[in-house]
Design an enzyme around this catalytic site. Sequence first.
Site, PDB file in Angstrom:
ATOM      1  N   GLU A   1     -95.396  18.875  -9.086  1.00  0.00           N
ATOM      2  CA  GLU A   1     -94.079  18.619  -8.522  1.00  0.00           C
ATOM      3  C   GLU A   1     -92.696  19.442  -8.091  1.00  0.00           C
ATOM      4  OE1 GLU A   1     -93.233  14.382  -9.187  1.00  0.00           O
ATOM      5  OE2 GLU A   1     -95.152  13.910  -8.572  1.00  0.00           O
TER       6      GLU A   1
ATOM      7  N   HIS B   1     -82.765  10.370  -4.047  1.00  0.00           N
ATOM      8  CA  HIS B   1     -84.584  11.072  -2.779  1.00  0.00           C
ATOM      9  C   HIS B   1     -84.411  11.251  -1.720  1.00  0.00           C
ATOM     10  CE1 HIS B   1     -89.168  11.362  -2.777  1.00  0.00           C
ATOM     11  NE2 HIS B   1     -89.144  10.900  -3.981  1.00  0.00           N
TER      12      HIS B   1
ATOM     13  N   ARG C   1     -84.815  17.755  -6.589  1.00  0.00           N
ATOM     14  CA  ARG C   1     -84.831  17.022  -5.610  1.00  0.00           C
ATOM     15  C   ARG C   1     -83.157  16.533  -4.861  1.00  0.00           C
ATOM     16  NH1 ARG C   1     -87.908  11.591  -8.230  1.00  0.00           N
ATOM     17  NH2 ARG C   1     -89.351  12.265  -8.534  1.00  0.00           N
TER      18      ARG C   1
ATOM     19  N   HIS D   1     -82.018   6.481  -5.467  1.00  0.00           N
ATOM     20  CA  HIS D   1     -83.028   6.296  -5.716  1.00  0.00           C
ATOM     21  C   HIS D   1     -83.019   6.326  -7.738  1.00  0.00           C
ATOM     22  CE1 HIS D   1     -87.469   6.930  -6.432  1.00  0.00           C
ATOM     23  NE2 HIS D   1     -87.446   8.084  -7.599  1.00  0.00           N
TER      24      HIS D   1
ATOM     25  N   ARG E   1     -83.020  14.716 -13.012  1.00  0.00           N
ATOM     26  CA  ARG E   1     -83.841  14.264 -13.244  1.00  0.00           C
ATOM     27  C   ARG E   1     -85.109  14.896 -12.961  1.00  0.00           C
ATOM     28  NH1 ARG E   1     -88.250  10.950 -12.127  1.00  0.00           N
ATOM     29  NH2 ARG E   1     -87.329  10.332 -10.267  1.00  0.00           N
TER      30      ARG E   1
END
Length: 525
Positions: free
Chosen positions: A112, A234, A280, A341, A376
């Site tokens: 990811e 997000h 992100r 998110h 994160r």
Amino acid sequence: MALRFDVLIIGSGLAGQSAALRLAETHRVAVISKRTLEDSASSWAQGGIAAVLDSRDSIEAHIRDTFTAGADLNDAKATRFVVENGRVAIDWLIEQGVPFSRDEKGYHLTREGGHSARRVIHVADATGLAVQETLTPKLRRHPNITILENHIAIDLITGGKLGLGENRCYGAYVLNTESGEVVTVGAPHTLIATGGAGKVYLYTTNPDTSTGDGIAMAWRAGCRVANMEFIQFHPTCLYHPQAKSFLISEAVRGEGGLLRLPDGTRFMPAHDPRAELAPRDVVARAIDFEMKKRGLDCVYLDISHKPAAFLSEHFPNILARCLELGIDITRAPIPVVPAAHYTCGGIVTDLHARTDLPGLYAAGEASCTGLHGANRLASNSLLECLVFSQAAVQDILAQGKLSIPALPAWDASRVGDPDEEIVIAHNWDELRRFMWDYVGIVRTTKRLQRAQHRIRLLKNEIEEFYSNFRVSHDLIELRNLVVTADLIVRCALRRHESRGLHYSRDYPDLLPQARPTILRRSLRR
């Protein structure tokens, strides 16, 4: 009604459920769930759990990726502690029977955004749901676990509030939302596992239960709260009038998904050399920039160049949900927008998940362990839930059985029935709208000050309402949301730089030293 247990767990996501199962062999445990055990943010997690499981990967690489995503604000000890305990956490889930996806080499690992290797173990594109469906039946069957569904914690019971010599946590007052009764739940150990505060924003990928309850309760009880300015948006939430809070997993970009403008042009390479695999915060800001610059309602995430069989195997839930809405992702791109998110900050804890208040622990999204820093890294959240819930369990077990004093019942003798419920609905809507407008992906000092002014007005109005009328589910959540919003804005105003998820037009540069934002509350009246 008064109940007593050895451990009270507030919250029924992965952190709460895993702690309950580990403790229940020797302790009587109560689990508080605002709705049912199945209704948690953990069950919505699509991507997976990051851990070093491949011989070509390394602990140091995972730590380095976590620091890079977190803009070097991460706590070194906490980050190493979580990453080094990753394999043990995954092994425990495998022992519980979680059916992680496999390929010809063993467990399938995906990659990811922000990760330098394939290290995300998953169950197709519905990992959180699969974990929850594995653990929840075990909780329901265990004789030492009492599940209080449709209950919401109002406030923690502390020695300070009771006038006792030792200021420690003795449990919580809890509202049964079906009967309206307030239950006194006493316990020498309380674990907050209530999740984050995504519902403080108008658009969010979180379930309706994510209202910052644990963070607000711990703050009112005197615990430090840190890094609340770092709200992860997000980058790819499905944009469709009939789709509520449905996110398109990070793994779609990890497996080759490309972000495009309505005319089909890619735009991420112009924003970051990592393109779609950037962290992100970078991707969310890039989408926000393109949408505002061009007046777009959304952008598009395109993975239609992959074989249909591949998409069906790896993203069955995303494929099915999009098809329900008339979007065939094997042939067409997915309309997406950023949405609130993940709450990277929260209640300050140590490596044993202990807060500043003896007897009170926090794990999962409600906590601030230092792992996430300013942003994160994808799929580190469920890992943190597992590692720190286990840390809390070990600390509780090491203390043996403790007793607590007699606790007073909830006093509702001086309140009446609310005369205007519409006040709650209006305040809820106003709070979420101005937080979205003023405290979103891109911030300015003026916008933050406007938000702070409105929060002060709302706080006074809500506290007056809380003092005079019987508590309700909506009032408790609104009271907690406005406290959480205040903490977010206060932290954001203190950070005079742009780092990670906090981007300020007034302070666009990065300061030479990364420092956490820590808020302390004086309990003197």
